[in-house]
Design a protein around this motif. Sequence first.
Motif, PDB file in Angstrom:
ATOM      1  N   LEU A  97       0.845  -1.202  -0.032  1.00 41.54           N
ATOM      2  CA  LEU A  97       0.058   0.213   0.083  1.00 41.54           C
ATOM      3  C   LEU A  97       0.974   1.146  -0.055  1.00 41.54           C
ATOM      4  O   LEU A  97       1.694   1.250   0.868  1.00 41.54           O
ATOM      5  CB  LEU A  97      -0.866   0.091   1.306  1.00 41.54           C
ATOM      6  CG  LEU A  97      -1.848  -0.922   1.569  1.00 41.54           C
ATOM      7  CD1 LEU A  97      -2.591  -0.771   2.721  1.00 41.54           C
ATOM      8  CD2 LEU A  97      -3.092  -0.557   0.236  1.00 41.54           C
ATOM      9  N   SER A  98       0.451   2.354  -0.689  1.00 44.11           N
ATOM     10  CA  SER A  98       1.357   3.428  -0.925  1.00 44.11           C
ATOM     11  C   SER A  98       0.718   4.628  -0.358  1.00 44.11           C
ATOM     12  O   SER A  98      -0.583   4.669  -0.826  1.00 44.11           O
ATOM     13  CB  SER A  98       1.913   3.744  -2.357  1.00 44.11           C
ATOM     14  OG  SER A  98       0.716   3.398  -3.216  1.00 44.11           O
ATOM     15  N   ILE A  99       1.205   5.557   0.416  1.00 48.39           N
ATOM     16  CA  ILE A  99       0.725   6.781   0.926  1.00 48.39           C
ATOM     17  C   ILE A  99       1.633   7.822   0.580  1.00 48.39           C
ATOM     18  O   ILE A  99       2.735   7.791   0.887  1.00 48.39           O
ATOM     19  CB  ILE A  99       0.587   6.699   2.550  1.00 48.39           C
ATOM     20  CG1 ILE A  99      -0.106   5.287   2.949  1.00 48.39           C
ATOM     21  CG2 ILE A  99       0.030   7.666   3.043  1.00 48.39           C
ATOM     22  CD1 ILE A  99      -0.342   5.029   4.385  1.00 48.39           C
ATOM     23  N   PHE A 100       0.975   8.913  -0.240  1.00 52.43           N
ATOM     24  CA  PHE A 100       1.791   9.958  -0.429  1.00 52.43           C
ATOM     25  C   PHE A 100       1.545  11.151   0.755  1.00 52.43           C
ATOM     26  O   PHE A 100       0.243  11.509   1.106  1.00 52.43           O
ATOM     27  CB  PHE A 100       1.131  10.735  -1.855  1.00 52.43           C
ATOM     28  CG  PHE A 100       1.517  11.957  -2.306  1.00 52.43           C
ATOM     29  CD1 PHE A 100       2.765  12.569  -1.742  1.00 52.43           C
ATOM     30  CD2 PHE A 100       0.558  12.813  -2.847  1.00 52.43           C
ATOM     31  CE1 PHE A 100       3.237  13.879  -2.348  1.00 52.43           C
ATOM     32  CE2 PHE A 100       1.201  13.860  -3.343  1.00 52.43           C
ATOM     33  CZ  PHE A 100       2.317  14.518  -3.138  1.00 52.43           C
ATOM     34  N   LEU A 101       2.592  11.570   1.334  1.00 52.74           N
ATOM     35  CA  LEU A 101       2.425  12.703   2.217  1.00 52.74           C
ATOM     36  C   LEU A 101       2.573  13.900   1.541  1.00 52.74           C
ATOM     37  O   LEU A 101       3.672  14.186   1.073  1.00 52.74           O
ATOM     38  CB  LEU A 101       3.375  12.371   3.402  1.00 52.74           C
ATOM     39  CG  LEU A 101       3.561  11.324   4.262  1.00 52.74           C
ATOM     40  CD1 LEU A 101       4.583  11.247   5.370  1.00 52.74           C
ATOM     41  CD2 LEU A 101       2.233  10.746   4.557  1.00 52.74           C
ATOM     42  N   ASP A 102       1.537  14.489   1.355  1.00 51.26           N
ATOM     43  CA  ASP A 102       1.489  15.593   0.388  1.00 51.26           C
ATOM     44  C   ASP A 102       1.475  16.994   1.246  1.00 51.26           C
ATOM     45  O   ASP A 102       0.513  17.490   1.959  1.00 51.26           O
ATOM     46  CB  ASP A 102       0.149  15.724  -0.512  1.00 51.26           C
ATOM     47  CG  ASP A 102       0.090  16.882  -1.564  1.00 51.26           C
ATOM     48  OD1 ASP A 102       1.078  17.285  -1.670  1.00 51.26           O
ATOM     49  OD2 ASP A 102      -0.933  17.162  -1.954  1.00 51.26           O
ATOM     50  N   ILE A 103       2.774  17.769   1.386  1.00 46.31           N
ATOM     51  CA  ILE A 103       3.201  18.791   1.977  1.00 46.31           C
ATOM     52  C   ILE A 103       3.454  19.890   1.192  1.00 46.31           C
ATOM     53  O   ILE A 103       4.308  19.559   0.154  1.00 46.31           O
ATOM     54  CB  ILE A 103       4.240  18.484   3.190  1.00 46.31           C
ATOM     55  CG1 ILE A 103       3.779  17.134   3.847  1.00 46.31           C
ATOM     56  CG2 ILE A 103       4.836  19.894   3.906  1.00 46.31           C
ATOM     57  CD1 ILE A 103       2.659  17.630   4.998  1.00 46.31           C
ATOM     58  N   THR A 104       3.030  21.021   1.238  1.00 44.84           N
ATOM     59  CA  THR A 104       3.323  22.189   0.483  1.00 44.84           C
ATOM     60  C   THR A 104       4.684  22.579   0.236  1.00 44.84           C
ATOM     61  O   THR A 104       5.283  22.506   1.300  1.00 44.84           O
ATOM     62  CB  THR A 104       2.432  23.403   0.414  1.00 44.84           C
ATOM     63  OG1 THR A 104       2.793  24.044   1.780  1.00 44.84           O
ATOM     64  CG2 THR A 104       0.972  23.169   0.519  1.00 44.84           C
ATOM     65  N   PRO A 105       5.175  23.233  -0.744  1.00 46.84           N
ATOM     66  CA  PRO A 105       6.484  23.548  -0.856  1.00 46.84           C
ATOM     67  C   PRO A 105       6.885  24.556   0.271  1.00 46.84           C
ATOM     68  O   PRO A 105       8.162  24.507   0.853  1.00 46.84           O
ATOM     69  CB  PRO A 105       6.763  24.166  -2.015  1.00 46.84           C
ATOM     70  CG  PRO A 105       5.842  23.454  -3.020  1.00 46.84           C
ATOM     71  CD  PRO A 105       4.661  23.102  -2.124  1.00 46.84           C
ATOM     72  N   GLU A 106       5.989  25.293   0.832  1.00 44.49           N
ATOM     73  CA  GLU A 106       6.102  26.377   1.692  1.00 44.49           C
ATOM     74  C   GLU A 106       6.307  25.953   2.884  1.00 44.49           C
ATOM     75  O   GLU A 106       7.317  26.269   3.801  1.00 44.49           O
ATOM     76  CB  GLU A 106       5.077  27.380   1.667  1.00 44.49           C
ATOM     77  CG  GLU A 106       4.679  28.406   0.624  1.00 44.49           C
ATOM     78  CD  GLU A 106       4.221  27.593  -0.865  1.00 44.49           C
ATOM     79  OE1 GLU A 106       4.143  26.643  -0.477  1.00 44.49           O
ATOM     80  OE2 GLU A 106       4.659  28.249  -1.752  1.00 44.49           O
TER      81      GLU A 106
END
Length: 169
Positions: A97-106
């Motif tokens: 299972l894959s999980i993308f931790l989506d954090i903004t560049p800022e």
Amino acid sequence: MKNIFLIGMPSSGKSTLGRRLARELGYYFVDTDKLIIQEEGGRSINDIFQTDGEAYFREVERRVLHTIEPNSQFVVATGGGMPCFHDNMAYIKANGLSIFLDITPEQLLDRMLRHKLNERPLFNRQDPTLLQNLRQKYTDRRFFYTQADFTISGETDVETLSKQLEAYL
Ligand SMILES: Nc1ncnc2c1ncn2[C@@H]1O[C@H](COP(=O)(O)OP(=O)(O)OP(=O)(O)O)[C@@H](O)[C@H]1O
Ligand SMILES: O=C(O)C1=C[C@@H](O)[C@@H](O)[C@H](O)C1
Ligand SMILES: [Mg+2]
């Protein structure tokens, strides 16, 4: 049984969340950057990049990914660029299972500047154009990252997340 792969930009929280998630699920925790350092006899990632170049690093990275036992109980913190090279993202999807931790560049910049971190060959904290670099890489890499089974944006409650994942493991 399925391994869990955490993917995302450097500083997105893969190691922090990964360790907590592994503890919560009773899984092992493994970090592919650490596996690469082991495989290379203790050389640092900076040394590998400087001496042998990125292409060599990406080869070792791919090889190391394939050493993780499939269908097992590992929470894997992947290297920030791993999903974006070779057939790694397809391999990850086929083996867990894959999980993308989506954090903004800022937010990434804020974390990188705030915390004393490991040196990163591709992201220099001293570089005045670090934010631009993060934005560019984030944009380029989203094509791969967004292939993950789940995306988590921002903060996560590990207890809730592990309960949600249980149905898929
Ligand atoms: N949810 C969060 N909120 C705020 N800060 C966080 C959060 N998760 C992690 N951090 C902080 O951000 C920094 C980077 O986190 P972490 O090392 O887990 O990221 P990573 O994706 O493993 O990055 P790396 O590329 O260094 O392996 C750490 O200093 C950590 O304490
Ligand atoms: O984002 C990247 O390309 C990288 C991230 C790190 O985890 C290391 O794998 C290495 O510094 C390269
Ligand atoms: Mg990490």
